[in-house]
Motif scaffolding. Structure first.
Motif, PDB file in Angstrom:
ATOM      1  N   TYR A  89       0.847  -1.236   0.048  1.00  0.00           N
ATOM      2  CA  TYR A  89       0.156  -0.104  -0.017  1.00  0.00           C
ATOM      3  C   TYR A  89       0.927   1.214  -0.057  1.00  0.00           C
ATOM      4  O   TYR A  89       0.329   2.389  -0.281  1.00  0.00           O
ATOM      5  N   LYS A 113       4.495   5.377   3.171  1.00  0.00           N
ATOM      6  CA  LYS A 113       3.898   6.597   4.163  1.00  0.00           C
ATOM      7  C   LYS A 113       2.683   6.257   4.569  1.00  0.00           C
ATOM      8  O   LYS A 113       2.557   6.527   5.728  1.00  0.00           O
ATOM      9  N   ARG A 114       1.920   5.713   3.748  1.00  0.00           N
ATOM     10  CA  ARG A 114       0.543   5.359   4.260  1.00  0.00           C
ATOM     11  C   ARG A 114       0.547   4.527   5.491  1.00  0.00           C
ATOM     12  O   ARG A 114      -0.306   4.586   6.263  1.00  0.00           O
ATOM     13  N   ARG A 169      -0.406   5.236   9.731  1.00  0.00           N
ATOM     14  CA  ARG A 169      -1.249   4.501  10.595  1.00  0.00           C
ATOM     15  C   ARG A 169      -0.669   3.794  11.719  1.00  0.00           C
ATOM     16  O   ARG A 169      -1.309   3.647  13.123  1.00  0.00           O
ATOM     17  N   ALA A 203       3.604  13.538   7.589  1.00  0.00           N
ATOM     18  CA  ALA A 203       2.341  13.581   6.655  1.00  0.00           C
ATOM     19  C   ALA A 203       2.421  14.653   5.726  1.00  0.00           C
ATOM     20  O   ALA A 203       1.936  14.515   4.512  1.00  0.00           O
ATOM     21  N   SER A 205       4.291  11.443  -1.245  1.00  0.00           N
ATOM     22  CA  SER A 205       3.531   9.878  -1.232  1.00  0.00           C
ATOM     23  C   SER A 205       4.417   8.961  -2.208  1.00  0.00           C
ATOM     24  O   SER A 205       5.035   9.425  -3.118  1.00  0.00           O
TER      25      SER A 205
END
Length: 513
Positions: free
Chosen positions: A76, A79-80, A84, A185, A190
């Motif tokens: 995925y 960074k994503r 999380r 963030a 990304s």
């Protein structure tokens, strides 16, 4: 080639600084329990077994979650998944800081274990956004900051607990983690997932997690002496059954969690073996030196208190952080194998020297400094080399497996050293005899020297493999061909080829001609 590939997105200094501060804060949060464990036991009324549970919970959960985090990052995007994970870590840090008793403190430690998965995710981001020439050095810096944060946490935990309360030693680093994650963030570009079309192999995830959980719990319980022989045998059978089931599932899966063919590459399996040996040695040193500093025996030992022990070991902590910073550079300049050879020689010399002479505290401090620098140099070089040698879509899972190998090696080394000291305890006391420490140092030196034999054995394996010709095609991330290597660069299996470093762009891999 007819397609023009765009360069990877540039990683600017503010984004690098945000990722560095995040690594530093996570390292601090991870390490606050160790120096404050006696205080937590007094404040919460915990016994030795409960204290050991608090100390090891983060280690166990980190080892279990890290491969999952690495695989999710490959699927995925680094960074994503990292952001999380930071939400989970922040919840765990705040929960531990507000905990009135053991249950909530343990739950907080379980959630904080997700922080170990940040390392492979950071390696994904570094490889995506930096050119090949800077990737290995940047990986070393990330590991160094994580290690340096651990040093800050160990030194600062006592001050915070004394002047505020033990609750704040969890809360303050967590607040820094939250702030740094917000900057990451906002500032970090990304990253496009390399394996966008793959499904997650959830049976493989569950089985690997269960295997690691059973294995790590067994190691921790053995270290604490709380596992009878029958239970230990049953746990060993359980680990074997789970591991066998996992291998069968991975072989049949269309998109396995871990492509087992990756372990057929010398770059991967040799790095795992060498990392395990280096960290077993470090784990033995980590236990033996503080024990000898603290003991007050007949003509040996130094009767040092916690503060004095920390000061004696501080140069080693600094050396370890410094070696992490240069490990990636050394891997690129000399090759990971050469770095491991130097580290094994330095560690073996230091340990054999201590076996012969250990009647001054400076000797122990010097040995700690040398061994910490050598181990950090070797493990970071192996990690950096492997991160850029595997296929781009396997960066997260490959580096996470090496991180888990480091954790396992440390626990195994501690167990071996503890068994040696227990076997050499003076009759009628709980104090190890001087001969037990001498034996421990000698065994550690022999273990380090085995690294030289392992390097030579793996070199023979590599030499025996047929050479590829310059025209032989290969995929990105393989060890490369003779024609793609620079003539002035050593051909090491753990050192990535410069010409096969992937170019990241919006163009699909399938469009290249």
């Amino acid at each position: 080639m007819s397609d023009t590939l765009l360069p990877p997105p540039r990683l600017r200094r503010p984004a690098i600084a945000a990722l560095g501060v995040l690594a530093l804060a996570l390292g601090a949060l991870q390490s606050v329990v160790e120096p404050a464990l006696p205080l937590l036991q007094r404040e919460l009324g915990l016994g030795p077994s409960e204290g050991a549970l608090v100390a090891n919970t983060l280690l166990v959960t980190g080892a279990v979650l890290t491969p999952v985090a690495g695989k999710l990052g490959d699927r995925y995007g680094g960074k994503r998944v990292l952001l999380r994970l930071m939400a989970v870590v922040a919840a765990g840090g705040l929960l531990a800081g507000l905990a009135p008793g053991l249950p909530l403190l343990l739950l907080g430690q379980v959630l904080q274990g997700a922080m170990v998965g940040v390392l492979p995710l950071s390696f994904i981001l570094v490889r995506v956004h930096l050119p090949a020439g800077r990737t290995q050095a940047a990986i070393g810096v990330v590991v160094a900051l994580f290690t340096g944060g651990g040093m800050v946490g160990m030194l600062g935990a006592g001050l915070i607990a004394d002047h505020l309360s033990w609750h704040w030693m969890f809360v303050l680093p967590t607040l820094v983690v939250v702030a740094a994650a917000l900057f990451v963030a906002r500032l970090m570009p990304s990253d496009e997932p390399v394996r966008q079309g793959e499904r997650i192999d959830w049976p493989g995830v569950v089985l690997l997690s269960a295997t690691l959980l059973a294995f790590m719990l067994g190691l921790v319980l053995l270290t604490g002496g709380g596992l009878p022989p029958l239970a230990a045998g049953a746990l060993l059978v359980l680990v074997a059954v789970l591991a066998t089931a996992w291998v069968r599932v991975e072989r049949r899966a269309v998109s396995p969690m871990v492509d087992l063919r990756m372990f057929a590459r010398p770059a991967m399996w040799q790095a795992c073996l060498l990392t395990l040996l280096v960290t077993v040695t470090l784990g033995m040193v980590t236990l033996l030196l503080p024990q000898l500093l603290a003991v007050s025996g007949d003509g040996y030992g130094f009767d040092a208190d916690t503060t004095d022990i920390g000061l004696y070991l501080l140069p080693g902590a600094i050396a370890g952080a410094m070696s992490d910073a240069v490990g990636g550079v050394a891997a690129r300049r000399f090759g990971a194998r050469a770095v491991v050879v130097v580290a094994a020689l330095a560690t073996a010399a230091a340990m054999f020297g201590l076996a012969a002479q250990h009647d001054s505290a400076w000797q122990l401090a010097l040995a700690k400094t040398l061994t910490a620098f050598a181990a950090g140099l070797a493990t970071t070089a192996l990690l950096a080399g492997t991160a850029t040698a595997v296929d781009p879509g396997d960066t997260g899972i490959a580096t996470s497996l090496l991180v888990v190998t480091r954790v396992i090696g440390m626990v195994v080394g501690t167990q071996i050293a503890g068994a040696l000291l227990t076997a050499g305890t003076v009759a009628g006391t709980k104090v190890p005899a001087e001969a037990a420490f001498t034996t421990g140092f000698a065994v550690t030196g022999v273990t380090a020297a085995l690294g030289l034999l392992l390097v030579r054995a793996t070199r023979s394996t590599r030499t025996a493999e047929p050479r590829r010709t310059a025209g032989t095609p290969h995929t990105a991330g393989t060890e490369g061909t003779a024609g793609t290597r620079h003539s002035t660069e050593p051909s090491h299996p753990t050192e990535p080829p410069h010409s096969t470093e992937p170019s990241h762009s919006t163009a699909k891999e399938g469009t290249r001609s």
